[in-house]
Motif scaffolding. Structure first.
Motif, PDB file in Angstrom:
ATOM      1  N   LEU A  26      23.742  39.167  69.409  1.00 32.35           N
ATOM      2  CA  LEU A  26      24.506  37.967  69.682  1.00 32.35           C
ATOM      3  C   LEU A  26      25.425  37.902  68.578  1.00 32.35           C
ATOM      4  O   LEU A  26      26.468  37.043  68.685  1.00 32.35           O
ATOM      5  CB  LEU A  26      23.472  36.770  69.347  1.00 32.35           C
ATOM      6  N   ARG A  50      26.946  31.272  74.529  1.00 32.66           N
ATOM      7  CA  ARG A  50      26.763  32.449  73.893  1.00 32.66           C
ATOM      8  C   ARG A  50      25.355  33.112  74.775  1.00 32.66           C
ATOM      9  O   ARG A  50      25.587  34.396  74.995  1.00 32.66           O
ATOM     10  CB  ARG A  50      26.335  32.333  72.617  1.00 32.66           C
ATOM     11  N   LEU A  61      21.837  37.501  77.101  1.00 31.94           N
ATOM     12  CA  LEU A  61      20.704  37.583  76.235  1.00 31.94           C
ATOM     13  C   LEU A  61      19.206  37.548  77.045  1.00 31.94           C
ATOM     14  O   LEU A  61      18.383  38.488  76.782  1.00 31.94           O
ATOM     15  CB  LEU A  61      20.688  36.353  75.403  1.00 31.94           C
TER      16      LEU A  61
END
Length: 457
Positions: free
Chosen positions: A44, A114, A120
Motif C-alpha cells: 500500500l 486505497r 489489496l
C-alpha cells in the motif's frame, strides 16, 4: 449462609494479561497462526502520502474485517462495537486494553480508495491460498467449479425498465454499471435485456433462478481443490449461466498463471457442459472434463434420437438404423452451402429416395421428407466427456462435487452472506474475496490444528 457481593471498587493498579484471557482453543488463536500481513504496508505504500497526519493502520482494518467475516458480523458499525467489547477480538486485532477502535466510516473511505486502487483484498486472498499450498492442503490434481446466487442490496419492488431511466444521484453505481457493459462476466454475458434495472445497483441482475420471486442478484463463482475443499479462486459475475462459464475460464487461467496450478480434471454440473466449454478444456487446457454433457438431442416422441445413429469417423458420415448413409452434402450445388452454421453445428442429411423406401420412416422422420442429424464441430470433446462419464473415477468426482456446494451452504448459513451489503460489481468483489479468505482461514485452523496433513504430491 447466603453470600452478598461487595460493591465494586476501582483498583489503583491492575495485573491483567490479555493473552492469558483468550482461551487456548479459541478459533482466532488458530487463525492467527496463518494470518501473514507483513507485506501489506509495502503493497500500500505507493497509495499513501509520505507527509501529513498518520492514517489508521491498514493491518488493523484488515484484521477487523477478518474477524467480521469469520464470525458473520455483517455490519461494520456492529463490528466496531464487538471489537471494542470482546477480549479475543482485541487480542487478534493487536489493540490491547487501551487501544482505540476506529470509526466505522473509516472502512468505507479506505475500501473505496486505497484498498480498491491497490487491489489489496485480491492480494490478501492469494497470500492465504499460497499458505494453504505451503501447508499441503492443495493437491492440484482435481478442481471443482460452481456458482451460487447472492441477493443484492436492492429492493425488488423498485426498478426501472431501461438503463436510460436511471437517476444521476446514483453516480457511483451507474459508473460501475457502465464500466462493466463490455465485460464478458457482466454486461456482455448475454444479449438478453433484463426485465427491470435497479436504480441503486444497475449491475445486479433481475432473476428468478431459484424458482421463487424474482430478485436482484449477483453470483459468486468458486474454483476449489477437491483435496481439502480449499478455494483456489473466486470471481463475481452477473446471475446468468453464460457469465458463470466465462468466470470459470478466467479462474482456471488465473490459477495457472498466478499460482502455478494446472489440474488434471475439472468437476462441474451440466451448466458447464456446453460444447464450447468442453472443447476449451480438452483441446486448449488439456483438462479432463468430469462434467455431464449438455445435450438436447434425445427425442421424447418415440422417434429415433441421434444416439441411434452411428458415426463413421473415417468417412465423416452417419449410418441410420436402416443401414443408409447420411452425408453433409447429398448433391453438388453451383454455389456451395456452408457446412457449419453460426451455432457451430453441421447437418448430415439422408437421401429422400432412401427415406421414402425405408420401413422405419414412421419411427425416424414421420413428418419430414428425409432425416437430418446435427453434429457439433466440438463433438470430439463431447464424446470424450461421455466416455469419462462411464468410468469409476467419474462417480468419485460426482461425490467430490458436493464439497463446493457445502462451501456455499457454509457461506450463507454460518458466515451470513446470503445477501450483499455493498453495492456494485466492486462491492460484490470485495465481499466475495473477504468471505473466501475467511473460509480458507477457518479451514486452515480446523485441519492444521487437528494435526499436520499429509502433503499432497
Amino acid at each position: 449462609m447466603m453470600g452478598e457481593q461487595s460493591v465494586m471498587q476501582e483498583e489503583l493498579f491492575y495485573g491483567f494479561s490479555l493473552q492469558r484471557h483468550v482461551p487456548a482453543d479459541h478459533l482466532l488463536r488458530a487463525i492467527d497462526r496463518f494470518v501473514d500481513l507483513s507485506a501489506i504496508r509495502q503493497h500500500l505504500a505507493p497509495f499513501y502520502s509520505p507527509i501529513g497526519r498518520p492514517s489508521i493502520d491498514p493491518e488493523l482494518l484488515i484484521r477487523m474485517l477478518i474477524v467480521g467475516y469469520c464470525f458473520g458480523i455483517r455490519s461494520e458499525r456492529r463490528l466496531c462495537e464487538e471489537v471494542h467489547l470482546n477480549l479475543a477480538y482485541r487480542w487478534f486485532c493487536r489493540l490491547g486494553l487501551e487501544g482505540d477502535v476506529p470509526d466505522h466510516s473509516t472502512f468505507s473511505k479506505t475500501r473505496h480508495g486505497r484498498f480498491r486502487d491497490a487491489d489489496l483484498l485480491r492480494e490478501l486472498f492469494e497470500t492465504v491460498v499460497r499458505r494453504c499450498m505451503a501447508e499441503g492442503l492443495v493437491g492440484g490434481e482435481g478442481f471443482a467449479v460452481d456458482a451460487s446466487m447472492i441477493v443484492a442490496d436492492a429492493q425488488r419492488q423498485r426498478g426501472v425498465e431501461t438503463a436510460e431511466e436511471l437517476k444521476p444521484e446514483t453516480k457511483r453505481a451507474v459508473a460501475e454499471y457502465l464500466a462493466t457493459l463490455d465485460d464478458a462476466a457482466f454486461g456482455a454475458a448475454t444479449p438478453v435485456e433484463p426485465k427491470f434495472v435497479s436504480p441503486v445497483d444497475p449491475a445486479a441482475r433481475w432473476t428468478a433462478a431459484w424458482g421463487g420471486p424474482a430478485v436482484y442478484a449477483y453470483c459468486t463463482n468458486y474454483l476449489i481443490d477437491v483435496e481439502h475443499a480449499i478455494i483456489v479462486d473466486v470471481e463475481p459475475s452477473t446471475a446468468v449461466r453464460q457469465a458463470e462459464v466465462t468466470a470459470a475460464k478466467t479462474m482456471i487461467e488465473r490459477a495457472h498463471d498466478e499460482l502455478g496450478l494446472w489440474p488434471e480434471r475439472l468437476i462441474a454440473d451440466t451448466g458447464y457442459g456446453s460444447a464450447e466449454m468442453l472443447n476449451w478444456l480438452v483441446h486448449e487446457r488439456g483438462i479432463e472434463p468430469h462434467i455431464p454433457v449438455f445435450d438436447k438431442s434425445r427425442r421424447k416422441d418415440g422417434t429415433f434420437s441421434r444416439d441411434d445413429f452411428t458415426y463413421d469417423h473415417k468417412a465423416d458420415t452417419y449410418i441410420c438404423p436402416g443401414g443408409k448413409t447420411l452425408r453433409q452434402r447429398q448433391k453438388t450445388y453451383r454455389v456451395p452451402h456452408p457446412l457449419v452454421d453460426e451455432n457451430g453445428m453441421m447437418r448430415y442429411r439422408a437421401r429422400k429416395l432412401d427415406c421414402d423406401a425405408c420401413a422405419l420412416k414412421p419411427r425416424c422422420c414421420p413428418k419430414e421428407p428425409a432425416r437430418k442429424v446435427l453434429r457439433s464441430i466440438y463433438e470430439g470433446a463431447r464424446d470424450m466427456a461421455r466416455d469419462i462419464a462411464k468410468t469409476d473415477a467419474y462417480q468419485i468426482s460426482r461425490y467430490q462435487r458436493k464439497k463446493v456446494e457445502m462451501l456455499f451452504a457454509h457461506l450463507k448459513r454460518i458466515l451470513k452472506l446470503d445477501r450483499l451489503r455493498l453495492r456494485g460489481p466492486c462491492g460484490a468483489r470485495d465481499e466475495f474475496h473477504l468471505a473466501a479468505i475467511a473460509q480458507n482461514l477457518r479451514k486452515l485452523a480446523k485441519i492444521c490444528t487437528l494435526g499436520t496433513p499429509i502433503r499432497a504430491t
